[in-house]
Write a protein that holds these residues in place. Structure first.
Motif: not given
Length: 101
Positions: A25-45
């Motif tokens: 498993s990889w820990e990331m940050r999900f950013t919601g509530g915007r026009q574009i929702q995405r996975l960040e801060a960990g996706w590169r890893g």
């Protein structure tokens, strides 16, 4: 990017996220509530650890979409599709993707 169709099942704020594949498993940050929702801060890893290359695809299954955090199970589809299938399926450019229904 997370498809808009998942928005009703996901938090509208920034929350911790976890992506699992092959028992890891990889820990990331999900950013919601915007026009574009995405996975960040960990996706590169995740991408580096799994040697993702241009043309590879990822299929996400939402396991948990609580306000405390989200969890996805992912399946990586390698771009090394046999030529006889690739010719029929397309997927040569981002404007002609291989669509999975």
């Amino acid at each position: 990017m997370v498809p808009r169709s998942l928005a009703p099942f996901l938090p509208a704020t920034t929350v911790p996220a976890k992506v699992t594949w092959h028992g890891r498993s990889w820990e990331m940050r999900f950013t919601g509530g915007r026009q574009i929702q995405r996975l960040e801060a960990g996706w590169r890893g995740f991408a580096l650890d799994n040697d993702l290359k241009l043309g590879d695809g990822c299929v996400f299954e939402l396991l948990d979409g609580k306000a405390e955090g989200v969890v996805f199970r992912v399946q990586v589809l390698r771009a090394d599709i046999p030529e006889e299938i690739r010719e029929r399926a397309g997927g040569y450019t981002s404007s002609t993707p291989i669509l999975i229904d």
